[in-house]
Enzyme design. Structure first.
Site, PDB file in Angstrom:
ATOM      1  N   ARG A 120       0.929  -0.901   0.313  1.00  0.00           N
ATOM      2  CA  ARG A 120      -0.344  -0.237   0.264  1.00  0.00           C
ATOM      3  C   ARG A 120       1.022   1.287  -0.148  1.00  0.00           C
ATOM      4  O   ARG A 120       0.146   2.974  -0.137  1.00  0.00           O
ATOM      5  CB  ARG A 120      -1.008   0.040   1.321  1.00  0.00           C
ATOM      6  CG  ARG A 120      -1.672  -1.277   1.109  1.00  0.00           C
ATOM      7  CD  ARG A 120      -1.697  -1.465   2.660  1.00  0.00           C
ATOM      8  NE  ARG A 120      -1.497  -1.575   3.400  1.00  0.00           N
ATOM      9  CZ  ARG A 120      -1.528  -2.631   4.457  1.00  0.00           C
ATOM     10  NH1 ARG A 120      -2.700  -1.893   5.446  1.00  0.00           N
ATOM     11  NH2 ARG A 120      -0.214  -3.368   5.560  1.00  0.00           N
ATOM     12  N   ALA A 129      -9.099  -0.326 -17.507  1.00  0.00           N
ATOM     13  CA  ALA A 129     -10.609  -1.590 -18.968  1.00  0.00           C
ATOM     14  C   ALA A 129     -11.247  -1.256 -18.758  1.00  0.00           C
ATOM     15  O   ALA A 129     -12.701  -1.678 -19.493  1.00  0.00           O
ATOM     16  CB  ALA A 129     -10.433  -2.580 -18.354  1.00  0.00           C
ATOM     17  N   ARG A 130     -12.047   0.343 -17.937  1.00  0.00           N
ATOM     18  CA  ARG A 130     -13.584   0.757 -18.439  1.00  0.00           C
ATOM     19  C   ARG A 130     -13.478   1.795 -18.753  1.00  0.00           C
ATOM     20  O   ARG A 130     -14.778   1.693 -20.158  1.00  0.00           O
ATOM     21  CB  ARG A 130     -13.444   1.642 -17.332  1.00  0.00           C
ATOM     22  CG  ARG A 130     -13.794   0.854 -15.728  1.00  0.00           C
ATOM     23  CD  ARG A 130     -14.393   1.667 -14.585  1.00  0.00           C
ATOM     24  NE  ARG A 130     -15.730   2.044 -15.269  1.00  0.00           N
ATOM     25  CZ  ARG A 130     -16.421   2.983 -14.429  1.00  0.00           C
ATOM     26  NH1 ARG A 130     -15.507   3.727 -13.417  1.00  0.00           N
ATOM     27  NH2 ARG A 130     -17.584   3.243 -14.356  1.00  0.00           N
ATOM     28  N   ARG A 228       8.715  -9.963  -1.966  1.00  0.00           N
ATOM     29  CA  ARG A 228       8.458 -10.524  -3.378  1.00  0.00           C
ATOM     30  C   ARG A 228      10.021 -11.209  -3.928  1.00  0.00           C
ATOM     31  O   ARG A 228      10.194 -11.725  -4.559  1.00  0.00           O
ATOM     32  CB  ARG A 228       7.599  -9.696  -4.193  1.00  0.00           C
ATOM     33  CG  ARG A 228       6.641  -8.585  -3.074  1.00  0.00           C
ATOM     34  CD  ARG A 228       5.766 -10.617  -3.378  1.00  0.00           C
ATOM     35  NE  ARG A 228       4.986  -9.396  -2.673  1.00  0.00           N
ATOM     36  CZ  ARG A 228       3.713 -10.281  -2.155  1.00  0.00           C
ATOM     37  NH1 ARG A 228       3.243 -11.341  -2.509  1.00  0.00           N
ATOM     38  NH2 ARG A 228       2.285  -9.587  -1.960  1.00  0.00           N
TER      39      ARG A 228
END
Ligand SMILES: Cc1cc2nc3c(=O)[nH]c(=O)nc-3n(C[C@H](O)[C@H](O)[C@H](O)COP(=O)(O)OP(=O)(O)OC[C@H]3O[C@@H](n4cnc5c(N)ncnc54)[C@H](O)[C@@H]3O)c2cc1C
Length: 309
Positions: A120, A129-130, A228
């Protein structure tokens, strides 16, 4: 190796990057020659993904400058600066590292993005993708990454499947992703259903690629990388983290060296583990039963102390 990947981009995208690279800016700000060379250029990750640095602020000197709260560059001898950076890292004096920032453009599969977004302490702007139509690009693992479920780690994978089975898996992944994308396209088609992009996208598979700009300070970047780039992280996010660690070495070499020493290459012993180590050093034959540690802690400690055992 940090390999540029021109083929992952269209010729227009390549031209835009080239144009930006050919427009050097006049600045009095500190710059890092190794980063200037890498700036804007995509580095290949997975089959269609990439990572590129689009901006950065600060260098090792900025960490030192903040730690000393100095008026000028704040740097002394290289060895003294490196020593200070190692001290800060060792004692988790984190705020001087927050003075440096880096901004990436990342192309990554949606299921990797879901893990990545859990971090965060970064600023993110994702491809919409809208608003736009996603490309027909799906992540398909390399044959040696098509592996079976691990029996010892519920969150992990084990040995690679035999090539024939792996091919069958890849065929299923390829077929389903293509089928879903075909349906996505037909739903978007104004001659078909003319469905809104924000709704049609829910039909896409999680291996579809997305993109974002991701900006983070150096302290939080190292936190992200420690988690990660760790072997416990899923391979598909780890490969991005590993490339980022190479970039870290190019950008802030002294900080990167301290990170390798005190974070990535280090292990935190609990009070109970330290007690076991002290008892062993005093000659006692401590067993898991007499250690006071759980089975899992015992294994983790011994994996660190006796990696070959
Ligand atoms: C190997 C692995 C397996 C995982 N498995 C799962 C899983 O099964 N399920 C799952 O849901 N998640 C899982 N995660 C995600 C994990 O729990 C963390 O959400 C993720 O790693 C982000 O870590 P973070 O919160 O420290 O990082 P960031 O969000 O970048 O935050 C950095 C630090 O800022 C501070 N901070 C940020 N926000 C807050 C806040 N709101 N309140 C207090 N402090 C804050 C904390 O000190 C935090 O460590 C996994 C992560 C890893 C690496």
């Amino acid at each position: 190796m940090l390999e540029p990947r021109p083929m992952a981009l269209t010729s227009e995208q390549r031209a835009e990057i080239e144009a930006q690279r050919n427009e050097p800016q006049l600045t009095s700000r500190p710059t890092v020659p190794a980063m200037e060379k890498l700036l804007f250029t995509p580095i290949e990750v997975l089959d269609h993904g990439f990572l590129r640095v689009v901006d950065y602020m600060g260098d090792d000197g900025a960490v030192v400058q903040a730690a000393r709260v100095s008026y000028g560059r704040g740097t002394k001898k290289v060895s003294e600066d490196a020593g200070l950076i190692r001290y800060l890292m060792r004692h988790r004096h984190s705020t001087p590292f927050e003075m440096c920032e880096i901004k990436f453009h990342v192309k990554l599969p949606v299921f990797v993005a879901r893990q990545w977004i859990r971090h965060r302490m970064a600023s993110v702007n994702e491809y919409s993708a809208r608003y736009s139509i996603l490309d027909r690009e799906f992540y398909l693992p390399a044959l040696d990454q098509v592996a079976s479920q691990s029996a010892s780690n519920r969150q992990g994978r084990s040995e690679a499947l035999d090539p024939e089975t792996a091919e069958r898996v890849l065929e299923i992944l390829r077929r389903d992703a293509s089928q879903c994308y075909d349906d996505y396209e037909s739903m978007l088609d104004p001659e078909g259903t003319g469905l809104a992009r924000e709704l049609a996208r829910m039909n896409l598979t999680l291996n579809t690629y997305t993109q974002w700009y991701w900006k983070i300070d150096l302290h939080n970047l190292m936190h992200f990388l420690a988690l990660r780039a760790d072997p416990h992280a899923q391979y598909e996010i780890r490969v991005y983290a590993e490339k980022m660690i190479e970039l870290l070495h190019a950008w802030v070499p002294a900080t990167a060296a301290a990170f390798e020493e005190y974070r990535r290459g280090a292990f935190t012993f609990s009070a109970g583990m330290l007690n076991v180590v002290r008892r062993r050093l005093a000659g006692e034959a401590v067993t898991q039963e007499t250690s006071g540690l759980s089975k899992r802690e015992w294994i983790e400690m011994n994996d660190i102390l006796e990696p070959e055992a």
